[in-house]
Design a protein around this motif. Sequence first.
Motif, short mmCIF file in Angstrom:
data_model
loop_
_atom_site.label_atom_id
_atom_site.label_comp_id
_atom_site.label_asym_id
_atom_site.label_seq_id
_atom_site.Cartn_x
_atom_site.Cartn_y
_atom_site.Cartn_z
N LEU A 64 0.85 -1.24 -0.05
CA LEU A 64 -0.13 0.01 -0.06
C LEU A 64 0.86 1.18 0.00
O LEU A 64 0.33 2.40 0.14
N SER A 65 2.21 1.15 0.02
CA SER A 65 2.91 2.15 0.00
C SER A 65 3.56 2.82 -1.30
O SER A 65 3.70 2.13 -2.20
N TYR A 66 4.23 4.04 -1.21
CA TYR A 66 4.88 4.46 -2.40
C TYR A 66 6.50 3.85 -2.59
O TYR A 66 6.95 4.14 -3.63
N ASP A 67 6.98 3.16 -1.63
CA ASP A 67 8.23 2.75 -1.84
C ASP A 67 8.27 2.00 -2.95
O ASP A 67 7.55 1.02 -3.24
N LYS A 68 9.36 2.05 -3.67
CA LYS A 68 9.81 1.05 -4.85
C LYS A 68 10.44 -0.19 -4.22
O LYS A 68 11.19 -0.01 -3.28
N THR A 69 10.09 -1.56 -4.88
CA THR A 69 10.82 -2.69 -4.26
C THR A 69 12.12 -2.80 -4.73
O THR A 69 12.53 -2.70 -6.01
N GLU A 94 23.73 -21.02 -1.27
CA GLU A 94 23.28 -20.05 -2.27
C GLU A 94 23.38 -18.66 -1.98
O GLU A 94 23.27 -18.27 -0.39
N ASN A 95 23.00 -17.77 -2.56
CA ASN A 95 22.79 -16.35 -2.45
C ASN A 95 21.22 -15.99 -2.11
O ASN A 95 20.42 -16.57 -2.82
N LYS A 96 21.02 -15.32 -1.06
CA LYS A 96 19.59 -15.06 -0.96
C LYS A 96 19.09 -13.73 -1.29
O LYS A 96 19.99 -12.63 -1.00
N ALA A 97 17.97 -13.69 -1.89
CA ALA A 97 17.17 -12.42 -2.52
C ALA A 97 16.63 -11.80 -1.24
O ALA A 97 15.83 -12.49 -0.51
N ILE A 98 16.64 -10.36 -0.87
CA ILE A 98 15.98 -9.95 0.17
C ILE A 98 15.51 -8.76 -0.29
O ILE A 98 16.37 -7.79 -1.15
N ILE A 99 14.40 -8.15 0.33
CA ILE A 99 13.81 -6.92 0.12
C ILE A 99 14.57 -5.73 1.07
O ILE A 99 15.02 -6.16 2.13
N ILE A 100 15.15 -4.66 0.51
CA ILE A 100 15.90 -3.82 1.28
C ILE A 100 14.97 -2.51 0.87
O ILE A 100 14.31 -2.20 0.02
N ASP A 101 15.68 -1.49 1.83
CA ASP A 101 15.10 -0.10 1.88
C ASP A 101 13.74 -0.15 1.80
O ASP A 101 13.09 0.98 1.25
N SER A 102 13.10 -1.01 2.69
CA SER A 102 11.35 -0.68 2.98
C SER A 102 11.02 -0.24 4.18
O SER A 102 11.41 -0.95 5.17
N SER A 103 10.10 0.87 4.14
CA SER A 103 9.80 1.27 5.37
C SER A 103 8.96 0.55 6.11
O SER A 103 8.79 0.45 7.36
N ALA A 104 8.20 -0.27 5.43
CA ALA A 104 7.22 -1.21 5.91
C ALA A 104 7.95 -2.31 6.81
O ALA A 104 7.51 -2.63 7.65
#
Length: 299
Positions: free
Chosen positions: A57-62, A75-85
């Motif tokens: 629901l936020s303006y943040d880009k993923t 393995e390398n893991k993908a993570i979401i970063i720079d998320s205010s939520a």
Amino acid sequence: MFGYVTPMKMEMKIKDYERFKAYYCGLCHEIKKNYGNLSRISLNFDMTFLGLLLDGLSYDKTSVKKIHCPLHITENKAIIIDSSALDYASSINVALFYFKLVDDVMDDKSLKGKIGSLFFQHKEKKFSLSYSIVNKIIVNELENLKKLENSLNFNSIDEISHPFAHLTGMLIKAYPNELINDTLELRDELYILGYNLGKWIYIIDAFDDLKEDILKKKFNPINHLFNNNSLTADEFIPLIKNRIEFTLLNSSASAYESFKNLKINKNYDILDNILSLGLMDKNHKILNKYCQNNCKCEE
């Protein structure tokens, strides 16, 4: 009272499941960044849902980053970063985990809980001001819940589940950052979603613990309200199962209805899976976990 809000993996597209894991791992690293490495033991799926919903629901880009994780060395893991939520969810995660440890100490004299609570008790000092306000909501509602549980001064499952349901609703409604098309109506809808989800969590947790609580003569709201004849767990659970199932289905359906009223910007399919299928799958597993081949629960 954690870890019930999960997706139904077998019904997810691979890309959606990978995205869900990226939020889960992103929350893990957000907790580490804000509260230290050991605080990651508090990580749970319920707060991953919170992050997914608010980010949707936020303006943040993923933003996604691949990292090396010591727990997954191949393995390398993908993570979401720079998320205010996820930043918000990390603080709520740590706060709720701390109070769960305190509750364990009060109820069971748990040494593990006592040691853990000592470690977590100063973490709230790291909260931003806006998160500290939310922390006060957590403190107040958990105190209200504890008073009801200790006094036994309640007459229905709705009454005893209200403090935790209200707490969950407020945690979502009071998100301190701006949402897309932010309005009072949107915040009220988020509260209703959270309220019904919190009610569902409280009741399914109580049913999950019901047999153990009866055996150990510990407080359980379902046992207190409905087991008037002091039946054994094996006698009582088949009798109460359908009534609890009805309440859980009503709560989860109301949460899903509120979700459908939201204009989700991203993560829609994942959230839909969790609220429409994941909760139903958890209902089935926990409501029937005590049943054997000839169990009366299925009658």
